[in-house]
Design a protein around this motif. Structure first.
Motif, PDB file in Angstrom:
ATOM      1  N   ARG A   1      -1.714 -23.989 -39.254  1.00  0.00           N
ATOM      2  CA  ARG A   1      -2.031 -23.484 -37.913  1.00  0.00           C
ATOM      3  C   ARG A   1      -1.273 -22.190 -37.684  1.00  0.00           C
ATOM      4  N   TRP A   2      -1.895 -21.271 -36.938  1.00  0.00           N
ATOM      5  CA  TRP A   2      -1.236 -20.008 -36.628  1.00  0.00           C
ATOM      6  C   TRP A   2      -1.827 -19.449 -35.344  1.00  0.00           C
ATOM      7  N   ARG A   3      -1.145 -18.474 -34.817  1.00  0.00           N
ATOM      8  CA  ARG A   3      -1.579 -17.808 -33.597  1.00  0.00           C
ATOM      9  C   ARG A   3      -2.000 -16.376 -33.955  1.00  0.00           C
ATOM     10  N   HIS A   4      -3.133 -15.975 -33.412  1.00  0.00           N
ATOM     11  CA  HIS A   4      -3.592 -14.591 -33.539  1.00  0.00           C
ATOM     12  C   HIS A   4      -3.937 -14.122 -32.140  1.00  0.00           C
ATOM     13  N   GLU A   5      -3.182 -13.155 -31.655  1.00  0.00           N
ATOM     14  CA  GLU A   5      -3.280 -12.695 -30.280  1.00  0.00           C
ATOM     15  C   GLU A   5      -3.066 -13.893 -29.367  1.00  0.00           C
ATOM     16  N   ASP A   6      -4.012 -14.245 -28.520  1.00  0.00           N
ATOM     17  CA  ASP A   6      -3.821 -15.363 -27.591  1.00  0.00           C
ATOM     18  C   ASP A   6      -4.510 -16.650 -28.054  1.00  0.00           C
ATOM     19  N   ARG A   7      -5.013 -16.685 -29.267  1.00  0.00           N
ATOM     20  CA  ARG A   7      -5.731 -17.865 -29.769  1.00  0.00           C
ATOM     21  C   ARG A   7      -4.950 -18.527 -30.888  1.00  0.00           C
ATOM     22  N   ARG A   8      -5.126 -19.839 -31.002  1.00  0.00           N
ATOM     23  CA  ARG A   8      -4.555 -20.582 -32.120  1.00  0.00           C
ATOM     24  C   ARG A   8      -5.696 -20.995 -33.045  1.00  0.00           C
ATOM     25  N   PHE A   9      -5.424 -20.953 -34.337  1.00  0.00           N
ATOM     26  CA  PHE A   9      -6.414 -21.310 -35.348  1.00  0.00           C
ATOM     27  C   PHE A   9      -5.855 -22.389 -36.262  1.00  0.00           C
ATOM     28  N   GLN A  10      -6.772 -23.074 -36.920  1.00  0.00           N
ATOM     29  CA  GLN A  10      -6.382 -24.115 -37.867  1.00  0.00           C
ATOM     30  C   GLN A  10      -7.291 -24.042 -39.073  1.00  0.00           C
TER      31      GLN A  10
ATOM     32  N   ARG B   1      -7.641 -25.683 -43.449  1.00  0.00           N
ATOM     33  CA  ARG B   1      -7.181 -26.612 -44.479  1.00  0.00           C
ATOM     34  C   ARG B   1      -6.929 -25.826 -45.765  1.00  0.00           C
ATOM     35  N   VAL B   2      -5.831 -26.116 -46.438  1.00  0.00           N
ATOM     36  CA  VAL B   2      -5.508 -25.431 -47.692  1.00  0.00           C
ATOM     37  C   VAL B   2      -6.516 -25.864 -48.757  1.00  0.00           C
ATOM     38  N   ALA B   3      -7.247 -24.897 -49.288  1.00  0.00           N
ATOM     39  CA  ALA B   3      -8.257 -25.156 -50.314  1.00  0.00           C
ATOM     40  C   ALA B   3      -7.747 -24.820 -51.709  1.00  0.00           C
ATOM     41  N   ASP B   4      -6.799 -23.875 -51.792  1.00  0.00           N
ATOM     42  CA  ASP B   4      -6.277 -23.464 -53.098  1.00  0.00           C
ATOM     43  C   ASP B   4      -4.895 -22.849 -52.911  1.00  0.00           C
ATOM     44  N   VAL B   5      -4.008 -23.121 -53.869  1.00  0.00           N
ATOM     45  CA  VAL B   5      -2.670 -22.532 -53.880  1.00  0.00           C
ATOM     46  C   VAL B   5      -2.469 -21.895 -55.249  1.00  0.00           C
ATOM     47  N   ARG B   6      -2.134 -20.607 -55.237  1.00  0.00           N
ATOM     48  CA  ARG B   6      -1.902 -19.892 -56.497  1.00  0.00           C
ATOM     49  C   ARG B   6      -0.509 -19.286 -56.456  1.00  0.00           C
ATOM     50  N   ARG B   7       0.287 -19.627 -57.453  1.00  0.00           N
ATOM     51  CA  ARG B   7       1.653 -19.102 -57.547  1.00  0.00           C
ATOM     52  C   ARG B   7       1.740 -18.111 -58.697  1.00  0.00           C
ATOM     53  N   GLU B   8       2.277 -16.934 -58.381  1.00  0.00           N
ATOM     54  CA  GLU B   8       2.570 -15.932 -59.400  1.00  0.00           C
ATOM     55  C   GLU B   8       4.084 -15.854 -59.509  1.00  0.00           C
ATOM     56  N   GLU B   9       4.577 -15.013 -60.372  1.00  0.00           N
ATOM     57  CA  GLU B   9       6.022 -14.898 -60.553  1.00  0.00           C
ATOM     58  C   GLU B   9       6.739 -14.542 -59.245  1.00  0.00           C
ATOM     59  N   LEU B  10       6.181 -13.603 -58.482  1.00  0.00           N
ATOM     60  CA  LEU B  10       6.832 -13.159 -57.246  1.00  0.00           C
ATOM     61  C   LEU B  10       5.926 -13.230 -56.024  1.00  0.00           C
ATOM     62  N   ALA B  11       4.909 -14.103 -56.061  1.00  0.00           N
ATOM     63  CA  ALA B  11       4.012 -14.198 -54.907  1.00  0.00           C
ATOM     64  C   ALA B  11       3.387 -15.591 -54.824  1.00  0.00           C
ATOM     65  N   LEU B  12       3.087 -15.966 -53.597  1.00  0.00           N
ATOM     66  CA  LEU B  12       2.372 -17.203 -53.312  1.00  0.00           C
ATOM     67  C   LEU B  12       1.119 -16.823 -52.537  1.00  0.00           C
ATOM     68  N   HIS B  13      -0.042 -17.286 -52.997  1.00  0.00           N
ATOM     69  CA  HIS B  13      -1.316 -16.990 -52.342  1.00  0.00           C
ATOM     70  C   HIS B  13      -1.983 -18.315 -51.984  1.00  0.00           C
ATOM     71  N   VAL B  14      -2.317 -18.472 -50.709  1.00  0.00           N
ATOM     72  CA  VAL B  14      -2.948 -19.695 -50.222  1.00  0.00           C
ATOM     73  C   VAL B  14      -4.317 -19.345 -49.659  1.00  0.00           C
ATOM     74  N   THR B  15      -5.343 -20.060 -50.119  1.00  0.00           N
ATOM     75  CA  THR B  15      -6.696 -19.883 -49.617  1.00  0.00           C
ATOM     76  C   THR B  15      -7.008 -21.031 -48.662  1.00  0.00           C
ATOM     77  N   LEU B  16      -7.593 -20.684 -47.509  1.00  0.00           N
ATOM     78  CA  LEU B  16      -7.923 -21.680 -46.492  1.00  0.00           C
ATOM     79  C   LEU B  16      -9.423 -21.909 -46.406  1.00  0.00           C
ATOM     80  N   ALA B  17      -9.797 -23.124 -46.000  1.00  0.00           N
ATOM     81  CA  ALA B  17     -11.190 -23.475 -45.751  1.00  0.00           C
ATOM     82  C   ALA B  17     -11.270 -24.147 -44.388  1.00  0.00           C
ATOM     83  N   ASP B  18     -12.477 -24.298 -43.896  1.00  0.00           N
ATOM     84  CA  ASP B  18     -12.714 -24.976 -42.615  1.00  0.00           C
ATOM     85  C   ASP B  18     -11.889 -24.382 -41.480  1.00  0.00           C
ATOM     86  N   VAL B  19     -11.756 -23.066 -41.457  1.00  0.00           N
ATOM     87  CA  VAL B  19     -10.971 -22.383 -40.417  1.00  0.00           C
ATOM     88  C   VAL B  19     -11.766 -22.377 -39.113  1.00  0.00           C
ATOM     89  N   ALA B  20     -11.079 -22.757 -38.028  1.00  0.00           N
ATOM     90  CA  ALA B  20     -11.727 -22.790 -36.721  1.00  0.00           C
ATOM     91  C   ALA B  20     -10.687 -22.539 -35.638  1.00  0.00           C
TER      92      ALA B  20
END
Length: 97
Positions: free
Chosen positions: A58-67, A69-88
């Motif tokens: 969950r996160w806030r963007h301007e005055d709205r909150r969004f939610q 589900r984590v669909a994919d997690v990719r870890r690199e040596e110096l980075a973490l990338h998370v892909t979301l699905a079902d965002v609403a």
């Protein structure tokens, strides 16, 4: 906000059957389809962040909150990338401690 000012981007991560994993986890990039954390120059590494497929973000963007589900997690040596699905967007009266 000036060009040199940068808003702190954060997400909350919940795990079903466990509860809150992270409250206000700082992220470097945040989009409707995911987020990334850059660990360059940091002591902590991507494998230290416990985000898994199926977690709720969950996160806030301007005055709205969004939610989403984590669909994919990719870890690199110096980075973490998370892909979301079902965002609403959440209803304005949604409450999450």
């Amino acid at each position: 906000m000036s060009r040199t000012e940068r808003r702190l981007l954060t997400v909350d991560v919940d795990r079903r059957g466990y509860g809150r994993r992270y409250t206000s986890l700082p992220v470097d990039e945040l989009h409707q389809d995911g987020f990334s954390i850059n660990f360059e120059g940091a002591y902590i590494r991507p494998e230290h962040i416990d985000v898994r497929v199926g977690d709720i973000v969950r996160w806030r963007h301007e005055d709205r909150r969004f939610q989403g589900r984590v669909a994919d997690v990719r870890r690199e040596e110096l980075a973490l990338h998370v892909t979301l699905a079902d965002v609403a967007p959440l209803p304005p009266d949604a409450f999450f401690p």
